[in-house]
Design an enzyme around this catalytic site. Sequence first.
Site, PDB file in Angstrom:
ATOM      1  N   TYR A  53       0.934  -1.184  -0.271  1.00 32.00           N
ATOM      2  CA  TYR A  53       0.218  -0.053   0.026  1.00 32.00           C
ATOM      3  C   TYR A  53       0.934   1.285  -0.212  1.00 32.00           C
ATOM      4  O   TYR A  53       0.420   2.268  -0.569  1.00 32.00           O
ATOM      5  CB  TYR A  53      -1.066   0.049   1.169  1.00 32.00           C
ATOM      6  CG  TYR A  53      -2.140  -0.816   1.129  1.00 32.00           C
ATOM      7  CD1 TYR A  53      -3.295  -0.618   0.035  1.00 32.00           C
ATOM      8  CD2 TYR A  53      -1.867  -2.393   1.495  1.00 32.00           C
ATOM      9  CE1 TYR A  53      -4.185  -1.738  -0.418  1.00 32.00           C
ATOM     10  CE2 TYR A  53      -3.026  -3.211   1.254  1.00 32.00           C
ATOM     11  CZ  TYR A  53      -3.945  -3.042   0.535  1.00 32.00           C
ATOM     12  OH  TYR A  53      -4.913  -3.732   0.067  1.00 32.00           O
ATOM     13  N   GLN A  86     -16.252   2.193  -5.583  1.00 32.42           N
ATOM     14  CA  GLN A  86     -15.296   1.347  -4.835  1.00 32.42           C
ATOM     15  C   GLN A  86     -13.909   1.597  -4.905  1.00 32.42           C
ATOM     16  O   GLN A  86     -13.216   0.667  -4.621  1.00 32.42           O
ATOM     17  CB  GLN A  86     -15.496  -0.120  -5.676  1.00 32.42           C
ATOM     18  CG  GLN A  86     -16.985  -0.265  -5.738  1.00 32.42           C
ATOM     19  CD  GLN A  86     -17.435  -1.413  -6.841  1.00 32.42           C
ATOM     20  OE1 GLN A  86     -16.931  -2.844  -6.455  1.00 32.42           O
ATOM     21  NE2 GLN A  86     -17.928  -1.239  -7.900  1.00 32.42           N
ATOM     22  N   ASN A  87     -13.473   2.618  -5.311  1.00 32.41           N
ATOM     23  CA  ASN A  87     -12.087   2.990  -5.633  1.00 32.41           C
ATOM     24  C   ASN A  87     -11.431   3.501  -4.257  1.00 32.41           C
ATOM     25  O   ASN A  87     -12.216   4.264  -3.419  1.00 32.41           O
ATOM     26  CB  ASN A  87     -11.867   3.843  -6.600  1.00 32.41           C
ATOM     27  CG  ASN A  87     -12.264   3.362  -8.025  1.00 32.41           C
ATOM     28  OD1 ASN A  87     -12.488   1.934  -8.029  1.00 32.41           O
ATOM     29  ND2 ASN A  87     -12.665   4.177  -8.862  1.00 32.41           N
ATOM     30  N   ASP A  89      -8.621   5.297  -4.208  1.00 32.68           N
ATOM     31  CA  ASP A  89      -8.134   6.607  -4.454  1.00 32.68           C
ATOM     32  C   ASP A  89      -8.826   7.979  -4.210  1.00 32.68           C
ATOM     33  O   ASP A  89     -10.050   7.891  -4.032  1.00 32.68           O
ATOM     34  CB  ASP A  89      -7.475   6.455  -6.076  1.00 32.68           C
ATOM     35  CG  ASP A  89      -8.667   6.379  -6.961  1.00 32.68           C
ATOM     36  OD1 ASP A  89      -9.645   7.395  -7.221  1.00 32.68           O
ATOM     37  OD2 ASP A  89      -8.846   5.324  -7.792  1.00 32.68           O
ATOM     38  N   HIS A 104     -14.996   1.101  -0.001  1.00 27.91           N
ATOM     39  CA  HIS A 104     -14.027   0.271   0.545  1.00 27.91           C
ATOM     40  C   HIS A 104     -12.643   0.902   0.975  1.00 27.91           C
ATOM     41  O   HIS A 104     -11.734   0.311   1.304  1.00 27.91           O
ATOM     42  CB  HIS A 104     -13.460  -0.320  -1.145  1.00 27.91           C
ATOM     43  CG  HIS A 104     -14.445  -1.377  -1.563  1.00 27.91           C
ATOM     44  ND1 HIS A 104     -14.598  -1.665  -2.768  1.00 27.91           N
ATOM     45  CD2 HIS A 104     -15.732  -1.879  -0.959  1.00 27.91           C
ATOM     46  CE1 HIS A 104     -15.725  -2.702  -3.023  1.00 27.91           C
ATOM     47  NE2 HIS A 104     -16.286  -2.809  -2.019  1.00 27.91           N
ATOM     48  N   GLY A 169     -17.015   1.950 -15.110  1.00 29.62           N
ATOM     49  CA  GLY A 169     -16.013   1.492 -14.643  1.00 29.62           C
ATOM     50  C   GLY A 169     -15.948   0.083 -13.915  1.00 29.62           C
ATOM     51  O   GLY A 169     -14.887  -0.081 -13.182  1.00 29.62           O
ATOM     52  N   THR A 170     -17.201  -0.449 -13.691  1.00 22.88           N
ATOM     53  CA  THR A 170     -17.037  -1.795 -12.734  1.00 22.88           C
ATOM     54  C   THR A 170     -18.005  -2.771 -13.565  1.00 22.88           C
ATOM     55  O   THR A 170     -18.975  -2.591 -13.888  1.00 22.88           O
ATOM     56  CB  THR A 170     -17.980  -1.424 -11.307  1.00 22.88           C
ATOM     57  OG1 THR A 170     -18.000  -2.560 -10.553  1.00 22.88           O
ATOM     58  CG2 THR A 170     -19.230  -0.552 -11.464  1.00 22.88           C
ATOM     59  N   SER A 171     -17.368  -4.002 -13.383  1.00 22.03           N
ATOM     60  CA  SER A 171     -18.122  -5.257 -13.781  1.00 22.03           C
ATOM     61  C   SER A 171     -19.038  -5.732 -12.888  1.00 22.03           C
ATOM     62  O   SER A 171     -19.449  -6.891 -13.086  1.00 22.03           O
ATOM     63  CB  SER A 171     -17.047  -6.366 -14.413  1.00 22.03           C
ATOM     64  OG  SER A 171     -16.199  -6.576 -13.333  1.00 22.03           O
TER      65      SER A 171
END
Length: 228
Positions: A53, A86-87, A89, A104, A169-171
């Site tokens: 990280y 979900q990112n 950053d 997250h 941008g998410t599956s």
Amino acid sequence: MKKLTILSGAGISAESGIQTFRDGDGLWENHKVTDVASPEGWRRNREMVLEFYNQRRRQLHEVEPNEAHQLLAELEKYFDVQIITQNIDDLHERAGSTNILHIHGELFKSCSCNNKSLIYEQKGDIYLGDKAEDGAQLRPFIVWFGEDVPLYQTARELVKDSDILVVVGTSLQVYPAAGLIHDIKDDCLLIVINPNETGFGYGQRAVVMKEPATKGMKLLFDKLVNLA
């Protein structure tokens, strides 16, 4: 103003140069995900997890938001926008978005490994021996696989209240986040931007754009503004 909710995933950050493990061989920067993103991995090798990280944090200092991030921020002129990401950053923030729920966790924060409510700003590295005020080792403020997602219920309420939900941008393979899509109300407009197949079929419910995040948002932006 209509309530526009964005559910964003790794695909939007990938276009800024942040690698995602979902599109390739299951590795995240050449590590098994379970080694660096699980409580078991943390117990096995704290030093490796911290350095993983640390490297992600250093990389985040070097990348910039892309046009998809910027267009989402621009939509605040026309809608009551809430981003659920979900990112881990901060690219949505740097692009100018103001309402962001990081379900997250956040790379630029740390917490006590014994008490996740002890949270600190963390722009630099974390090392073994760096302690929280309770004397416990600092760890990344990240929700790892197998851990509870404390902001999930907040995210559900935001989705339930949406007039438009844009998934970008998410599956939709990571749960419980993928389950948020089931919480939309009957008259909510659902739009999905993702170049790959998603985790389940939508039937006739969604407008699906099989495009990368930036191209999809450029195609969608004016259409959304016309709905405001």
